[in-house]
Design a protein around this motif. Sequence first.
Motif, PDB file in Angstrom:
ATOM      1  N   GLU A 112       0.828  -1.210   0.000  1.00 46.16           N
ATOM      2  CA  GLU A 112       0.000   0.000   0.000  1.00 46.16           C
ATOM      3  C   GLU A 112       0.860   1.258   0.000  1.00 46.16           C
ATOM      4  O   GLU A 112       0.552   2.230  -0.701  1.00 46.16           O
ATOM      5  CB  GLU A 112      -0.942  -0.009   1.203  1.00 46.16           C
ATOM      6  CG  GLU A 112      -2.064  -1.036   1.095  1.00 46.16           C
ATOM      7  CD  GLU A 112      -2.822  -1.211   2.393  1.00 46.16           C
ATOM      8  OE1 GLU A 112      -3.983  -1.677   2.344  1.00 46.16           O
ATOM      9  OE2 GLU A 112      -2.255  -0.909   3.482  1.00 46.16           O
ATOM     10  N   LEU A 113       1.937   1.240   0.788  1.00 46.94           N
ATOM     11  CA  LEU A 113       2.835   2.397   0.818  1.00 46.94           C
ATOM     12  C   LEU A 113       3.463   2.621  -0.549  1.00 46.94           C
ATOM     13  O   LEU A 113       3.477   3.750  -1.059  1.00 46.94           O
ATOM     14  CB  LEU A 113       3.936   2.190   1.861  1.00 46.94           C
ATOM     15  CG  LEU A 113       5.011   3.277   1.892  1.00 46.94           C
ATOM     16  CD1 LEU A 113       4.448   4.579   2.442  1.00 46.94           C
ATOM     17  CD2 LEU A 113       6.226   2.833   2.698  1.00 46.94           C
ATOM     18  N   VAL A 114       3.993   1.571  -1.140  1.00 47.64           N
ATOM     19  CA  VAL A 114       4.665   1.708  -2.430  1.00 47.64           C
ATOM     20  C   VAL A 114       3.669   2.180  -3.491  1.00 47.64           C
ATOM     21  O   VAL A 114       4.015   2.987  -4.366  1.00 47.64           O
ATOM     22  CB  VAL A 114       5.333   0.378  -2.833  1.00 47.64           C
ATOM     23  CG1 VAL A 114       5.932   0.478  -4.233  1.00 47.64           C
ATOM     24  CG2 VAL A 114       6.425   0.011  -1.830  1.00 47.64           C
ATOM     25  N   THR A 115       2.416   1.744  -3.397  1.00 51.77           N
ATOM     26  CA  THR A 115       1.393   2.163  -4.358  1.00 51.77           C
ATOM     27  C   THR A 115       1.151   3.666  -4.296  1.00 51.77           C
ATOM     28  O   THR A 115       0.795   4.291  -5.308  1.00 51.77           O
ATOM     29  CB  THR A 115       0.078   1.398  -4.113  1.00 51.77           C
ATOM     30  OG1 THR A 115       0.340  -0.010  -4.207  1.00 51.77           O
ATOM     31  CG2 THR A 115      -0.988   1.762  -5.141  1.00 51.77           C
ATOM     32  N   GLY A 124      -5.037   8.085  -7.234  1.00 54.90           N
ATOM     33  CA  GLY A 124      -5.718   7.226  -6.280  1.00 54.90           C
ATOM     34  C   GLY A 124      -6.503   6.092  -6.900  1.00 54.90           C
ATOM     35  O   GLY A 124      -7.138   5.311  -6.184  1.00 54.90           O
ATOM     36  N   ARG A 125      -6.473   5.970  -8.228  1.00 54.72           N
ATOM     37  CA  ARG A 125      -7.171   4.873  -8.921  1.00 54.72           C
ATOM     38  C   ARG A 125      -6.153   4.084  -9.744  1.00 54.72           C
ATOM     39  O   ARG A 125      -6.082   4.238 -10.977  1.00 54.72           O
ATOM     40  CB  ARG A 125      -8.279   5.427  -9.823  1.00 54.72           C
ATOM     41  CG  ARG A 125      -9.383   6.147  -9.073  1.00 54.72           C
ATOM     42  CD  ARG A 125     -10.364   6.780 -10.050  1.00 54.72           C
ATOM     43  NE  ARG A 125     -11.444   7.471  -9.362  1.00 54.72           N
ATOM     44  CZ  ARG A 125     -12.601   6.930  -9.025  1.00 54.72           C
ATOM     45  NH1 ARG A 125     -12.842   5.654  -9.331  1.00 54.72           N
ATOM     46  NH2 ARG A 125     -13.523   7.634  -8.400  1.00 54.72           N
ATOM     47  N   PRO A 126      -5.343   3.243  -9.080  1.00 54.03           N
ATOM     48  CA  PRO A 126      -4.264   2.569  -9.790  1.00 54.03           C
ATOM     49  C   PRO A 126      -4.767   1.644 -10.900  1.00 54.03           C
ATOM     50  O   PRO A 126      -5.725   0.899 -10.714  1.00 54.03           O
ATOM     51  CB  PRO A 126      -3.544   1.776  -8.697  1.00 54.03           C
ATOM     52  CG  PRO A 126      -4.400   1.839  -7.491  1.00 54.03           C
ATOM     53  CD  PRO A 126      -5.357   2.945  -7.650  1.00 54.03           C
ATOM     54  N   THR A 127      -4.121   1.738 -12.027  1.00 50.55           N
ATOM     55  CA  THR A 127      -4.427   0.893 -13.179  1.00 50.55           C
ATOM     56  C   THR A 127      -3.514  -0.335 -13.169  1.00 50.55           C
ATOM     57  O   THR A 127      -2.616  -0.466 -12.320  1.00 50.55           O
ATOM     58  CB  THR A 127      -4.198   1.670 -14.471  1.00 50.55           C
ATOM     59  OG1 THR A 127      -2.785   1.979 -14.578  1.00 50.55           O
ATOM     60  CG2 THR A 127      -5.005   2.963 -14.488  1.00 50.55           C
ATOM     61  N   GLY A 128      -3.710  -1.203 -14.134  1.00 51.34           N
ATOM     62  CA  GLY A 128      -2.836  -2.354 -14.261  1.00 51.34           C
ATOM     63  C   GLY A 128      -1.395  -1.949 -14.460  1.00 51.34           C
ATOM     64  O   GLY A 128      -0.474  -2.573 -13.912  1.00 51.34           O
TER      65      GLY A 128
END
Length: 270
Positions: A112-115, A124-128
């Motif tokens: 979660e931190l690395v994201t 805030g909406r991570p993609t593939g």
Amino acid sequence: MTVTASTDLRACVGIDRPGIRAEGVTKRYGRTVVVDDVHLDLPLGGVTALIGPNGAGKSTLLSIVGRLLAADGGRVTVAGLDVATSRSDELAKAMAVLRQENHLDIRLTVRELVTFGRYPHSKGRPTGDDLVHVEKALEYLDLTGLADRFLDQLSGGQRQRAFVAMVLCQDTDVVLLDEPLNNLDLRHAVAMMGRLRDAARELGRTIVVVVHDINVASCYADTIVAMRDGRVAACGSPAQIMQPDLLEDIYGLPVRVHEIDDQLIATYYG
């Protein structure tokens, strides 16, 4: 001390394509000047190490470049962007910064931190594609096996690697790291500097690190900037900076420099 060729600051001023440019940067706290009219051009690509004794202004200068602190005078540009006036989202796509101290009020896993490093891209909406960057950063810092552990379950060195992974995951051309070797044992410190050097050379990153160990700077940096009393005292390659008289003048104690396995290593004594 007479200034020699190795302290010729023109080596770091007037570069045609600087990644980072500081022009007359000054920072004061009351009457105390902690960064004093610094002019500095750092090249695109490679690892630059900021060294110098405590209170030399290294971390303050890095914080100004990273827009963590406002300068009282002068101007800084990073990848052509004025640090003081550029939009935060635009700057975050060009430059990533790791503070010396990192504290979080929420409980996060390493993944979660690395994201969070992808936020300038994902909002805030991570993609593939973002998740691919996350997994690469975890692997790069040897954190895959710890990815689902909470940060408060890790050692200080493991947490430090997680924060560096977050910064690299931001995928910026310029990376600023304030004492990234904090809390790392010898093995992980060596691995960290090796990975940062690889990121600079293989991925084309411009990496600037504040380090206390002059031998780390000598072995891993392409350019060394030595500071003293808020000013740049010397700037150049490790071969130019790792000179006994120069280092003695900067640190105020006798220094010897030895060549060991093609590396310049300093020993010092009181």
